[in-house]
Motif scaffolding. Structure first.
Motif, PDB file in Angstrom:
ATOM      1  N   ALA A  52       0.848  -1.207   0.000  1.00  0.00           N
ATOM      2  CA  ALA A  52       0.000   0.000   0.000  1.00  0.00           C
ATOM      3  C   ALA A  52       0.871   1.241   0.000  1.00  0.00           C
ATOM      4  CB  ALA A  52      -0.909   0.002   1.225  1.00  0.00           C
ATOM      5  N   PRO A  53       0.513   2.273  -0.705  1.00  0.00           N
ATOM      6  CA  PRO A  53       1.359   3.481  -0.775  1.00  0.00           C
ATOM      7  C   PRO A  53       1.398   4.175   0.589  1.00  0.00           C
ATOM      8  CG  PRO A  53      -0.763   3.871  -1.814  1.00  0.00           C
ATOM      9  CD  PRO A  53      -0.717   2.399  -1.516  1.00  0.00           C
ATOM     10  N   TYR A  54       2.533   4.818   0.800  1.00  0.00           N
ATOM     11  CA  TYR A  54       2.687   5.573   2.045  1.00  0.00           C
ATOM     12  C   TYR A  54       1.790   6.803   2.010  1.00  0.00           C
ATOM     13  CZ  TYR A  54       6.773   2.700   3.048  1.00  0.00           C
ATOM     14  OH  TYR A  54       7.597   1.661   3.291  1.00  0.00           O
ATOM     15  N   SER A  55       1.383   7.257   3.169  1.00  0.00           N
ATOM     16  CA  SER A  55       0.567   8.468   3.248  1.00  0.00           C
ATOM     17  C   SER A  55       1.435   9.700   3.051  1.00  0.00           C
ATOM     18  CB  SER A  55      -0.146   8.545   4.601  1.00  0.00           C
ATOM     19  OG  SER A  55       0.821   8.657   5.641  1.00  0.00           O
ATOM     20  N   LYS A  56       0.806  10.836   2.824  1.00  0.00           N
ATOM     21  CA  LYS A  56       1.541  12.081   2.627  1.00  0.00           C
ATOM     22  C   LYS A  56       2.336  12.443   3.874  1.00  0.00           C
ATOM     23  CE  LYS A  56      -1.682  14.070  -0.724  1.00  0.00           C
ATOM     24  NZ  LYS A  56      -2.591  15.210  -1.017  1.00  0.00           N
ATOM     25  N   ALA A  57       1.720  12.237   5.032  1.00  0.00           N
ATOM     26  CA  ALA A  57       2.420  12.569   6.273  1.00  0.00           C
ATOM     27  C   ALA A  57       3.661  11.712   6.449  1.00  0.00           C
ATOM     28  CB  ALA A  57       1.480  12.366   7.463  1.00  0.00           C
ATOM     29  N   ALA A  58       3.553  10.393   6.067  1.00  0.00           N
ATOM     30  CA  ALA A  58       4.720   9.516   6.186  1.00  0.00           C
ATOM     31  C   ALA A  58       5.809   9.932   5.211  1.00  0.00           C
ATOM     32  CB  ALA A  58       4.299   8.069   5.942  1.00  0.00           C
ATOM     33  N   ARG A  59       5.427  10.314   3.982  1.00  0.00           N
ATOM     34  CA  ARG A  59       6.423  10.746   3.004  1.00  0.00           C
ATOM     35  C   ARG A  59       7.112  12.027   3.456  1.00  0.00           C
ATOM     36  NH1 ARG A  59       2.410   9.117  -0.760  1.00  0.00           N
ATOM     37  NH2 ARG A  59       1.800  11.286  -1.142  1.00  0.00           N
ATOM     38  N   LYS A  60       6.338  12.955   4.008  1.00  0.00           N
ATOM     39  CA  LYS A  60       6.935  14.195   4.499  1.00  0.00           C
ATOM     40  C   LYS A  60       7.888  13.938   5.654  1.00  0.00           C
ATOM     41  CE  LYS A  60       3.187  17.298   3.133  1.00  0.00           C
ATOM     42  NZ  LYS A  60       2.151  18.246   3.599  1.00  0.00           N
ATOM     43  N   ALA A  97      15.425  12.440   6.042  1.00  0.00           N
ATOM     44  CA  ALA A  97      16.551  12.366   5.089  1.00  0.00           C
ATOM     45  C   ALA A  97      17.326  13.675   5.044  1.00  0.00           C
ATOM     46  CB  ALA A  97      16.013  12.009   3.703  1.00  0.00           C
ATOM     47  N   ARG A  98      16.615  14.820   5.056  1.00  0.00           N
ATOM     48  CA  ARG A  98      17.296  16.117   5.032  1.00  0.00           C
ATOM     49  C   ARG A  98      18.130  16.322   6.296  1.00  0.00           C
ATOM     50  NH1 ARG A  98      12.444  17.840   2.552  1.00  0.00           N
ATOM     51  NH2 ARG A  98      11.608  18.488   4.575  1.00  0.00           N
ATOM     52  N   GLU A  99      17.575  15.940   7.433  1.00  0.00           N
ATOM     53  CA  GLU A  99      18.314  16.072   8.677  1.00  0.00           C
ATOM     54  C   GLU A  99      19.569  15.214   8.681  1.00  0.00           C
ATOM     55  OE1 GLU A  99      17.837  18.147  11.116  1.00  0.00           O
ATOM     56  OE2 GLU A  99      16.010  19.025  10.253  1.00  0.00           O
ATOM     57  N   ALA A 100      19.425  13.981   8.116  1.00  0.00           N
ATOM     58  CA  ALA A 100      20.603  13.095   8.038  1.00  0.00           C
ATOM     59  C   ALA A 100      21.655  13.640   7.086  1.00  0.00           C
ATOM     60  CB  ALA A 100      20.147  11.693   7.586  1.00  0.00           C
ATOM     61  N   ALA A 101      21.215  14.285   5.964  1.00  0.00           N
ATOM     62  CA  ALA A 101      22.169  14.836   5.008  1.00  0.00           C
ATOM     63  C   ALA A 101      22.922  16.011   5.605  1.00  0.00           C
ATOM     64  CB  ALA A 101      21.433  15.266   3.720  1.00  0.00           C
ATOM     65  N   LYS A 102      22.268  16.805   6.424  1.00  0.00           N
ATOM     66  CA  LYS A 102      22.943  17.944   7.065  1.00  0.00           C
ATOM     67  C   LYS A 102      24.036  17.497   8.008  1.00  0.00           C
ATOM     68  CE  LYS A 102      18.952  21.054   6.894  1.00  0.00           C
ATOM     69  NZ  LYS A 102      17.979  21.811   7.686  1.00  0.00           N
ATOM     70  N   LYS A 103      23.825  16.376   8.673  1.00  0.00           N
ATOM     71  CA  LYS A 103      24.857  15.873   9.608  1.00  0.00           C
ATOM     72  C   LYS A 103      26.049  15.303   8.866  1.00  0.00           C
ATOM     73  CE  LYS A 103      21.460  14.822  13.197  1.00  0.00           C
ATOM     74  NZ  LYS A 103      20.859  13.780  14.054  1.00  0.00           N
TER      75      LYS A 103
END
Length: 421
Positions: free
Chosen positions: A401-409, A415-421
């Motif tokens: 089943a596709p992920y919900s919008k909240a889960a994708r956000k 991912a952005r937080e991990a890339a900043k570190k």
């Protein structure tokens, strides 16, 4: 001559066109009529709804008016009841005041009548006492005058008169002293001295010159006159000094005895109640001690040691509190088990409050299943059968089943937080 073909086909086409146009016109007319009917029905419905709403509003307004009228009537009735109660209370107070005034006037009238009666009786008693004194003097004087009679000294006949008059004058002085509130005992003492002197003269001369009856009678007359008058003055003295009479003293003695008996009964009752209260408190303390010993044996043993160390013969509340803190680490009423139960209940309440209305917790049957792999023979494990060779699962579109919008956000933010570190 020119000839034309018969218009049979054209006429049929026109008829068909006409029929089609008529049908279309009928359809349009029917549609218009339907729309008009629908509009009429809608308007009728709106009118009915508006009328129903108006009727409902009117009914609600009537109910509200009835309620307001009922409240106004109730308030008016309460005010009238309060006014009537206040009027009755005012009438009662006025009636009570009027009765008190009438009773006071009647009491004053009774006291005035009683005072007049007492004054009249006292005046009558005074006159009778004075008349009796004069009569006794008239009886006692002849024997005294015979005792002092001497032809060579006739002036001695005034001596018995002087003795009797002296007693009378001194008694009048005693009466004046009583009225003025001065000392009066010495006046009365002198009057009694004169009376006994006259009685002694009458008794001695009467026994020598006359008979015993004359001697005793005249002697008693010399004493009785001043005695009766002094008795009158004694009553005036007692009344002026506010000295209670024998009946009053007897009533006061009975009242004091009754008050002493009531006081003794009250003290006995209070002592019995205090004893019963002390016994009940002792029984409660014993029951509490037994209950504490049964429910908290370690704390009770420690409390007994503390009581002995502090010089107490029993476990007081302060000693019990300290013993509970020493053994359980908390105030009485709290311990480790109680705190665990309380924390667990708080966690359950917090979990229940965090659920959205209508949701239920999802039961996870097995944490080892792979939901993204198509179901295989091993209930969704994607690994084939238990006894056969291992088979790698194959994913196909639509398996997961596709992920919900909240889960994708949330995943993108992570991912952005991990890339900043």
């Amino acid at each position: 001559m020119t000839t034309f073909a018969e218009p049979t086909e054209a006429t049929e086409q026109e008829l068909a066109s006409y029929a089609l146009a008529a049908a279309q016109a009928d359809a349009l007319r029917m549609e218009a009529e339907s729309r008009a009917e629908a509009e009429r029905i809608r308007a009728q419905g709106e009118a009915d709804a508006a009328r129903t709403k108006a009727v409902e509003e009117a009914r609600k307004q009537a109910i509200a008016n009835d309620k307001a009228e009922l409240a106004a009537r109730r308030q008016r009735a309460e005010q009238e009841a309060k006014i009537a109660a206040a009027e009755r209370e005012r009438e009662r107070i006025e009636r009570q005041a009027r009765q008190e005034r009438e009773a006071e006037r009647a009491e004053q009238a009774t006291e005035a009548e009683q005072a007049e009666s007492v004054a009249a009786a006292d005046q009558r008693w005074r006159r009778i006492a004075m008349a009796f004194y004069a009569l006794c003097g008239a009886v006692a004087l002849p024997v005294q005058m015979a005792a002092f009679y001497d032809e060579s000294r006739p002036y001695l006949l005034l001596a018995p008169v002087l003795i009797e008059v002296s007693a009378l004058v001194v008694l009048i002085g005693a009466s004046a002293a009583v009225t003025a509130g001065r000392a009066h005992w010495h006046y009365r003492l002198i009057a009694w001295g004169c009376a006994f002197t006259a009685a002694g003269i009458n008794l001695k001369h009467g026994m020598a010159e006359f008979d015993t009856a004359t001697a005793v009678g005249t002697a008693l007359a010399s004493i009785a006159g001043p005695g009766v008058w002094d008795l009158h003055e004694h009553g005036r003295i007692a009344k002026k000094l506010g000295r209670p009479s024998w009946r009053q003293r007897r009533a006061e003695a009975k009242a004091a005895k009754r008050a002493a008996a009531e006081k003794a009964a009250a003290e006995a009752k209070a002592a019995a109640e205090a004893e019963a209260a002390a016994k009940l408190a002792e029984e409660k303390a014993t029951a509490l001690a037994q209950l504490r010993e049964a429910q908290y044996p370690e704390v009770w043993t420690h409390a007994l040691r503390l009581a002995a160390a502090l010089g107490e013969t029993s476990v007081t509340e302060a000693i019990w509190r300290q013993a509970h803190i020493d053994i359980e680490g908390a105030e009485p009423g709290e311990d480790a088990a109680t705190l665990r139960v309380r924390n667990a209940a708080a966690r359950r309440v917090l979990a229940a409050r965090s659920e959205a209305p209508g949701e239920r917790p999802v039961k996870v049957t097995s944490s080892q299943l792979v939901p993204q792999i198509p179901p295989g023979s091993n209930k969704g494990s994607g690994r084939g059968s238990k006894t056969g060779p291992k088979v790698r699962g194959v994913r196909r579109p639509g398996d997961t089943a596709p992920y919900s919008k909240a889960a994708r956000k949330a995943a993108a933010e992570t991912a952005r937080e991990a890339a900043k570190k």
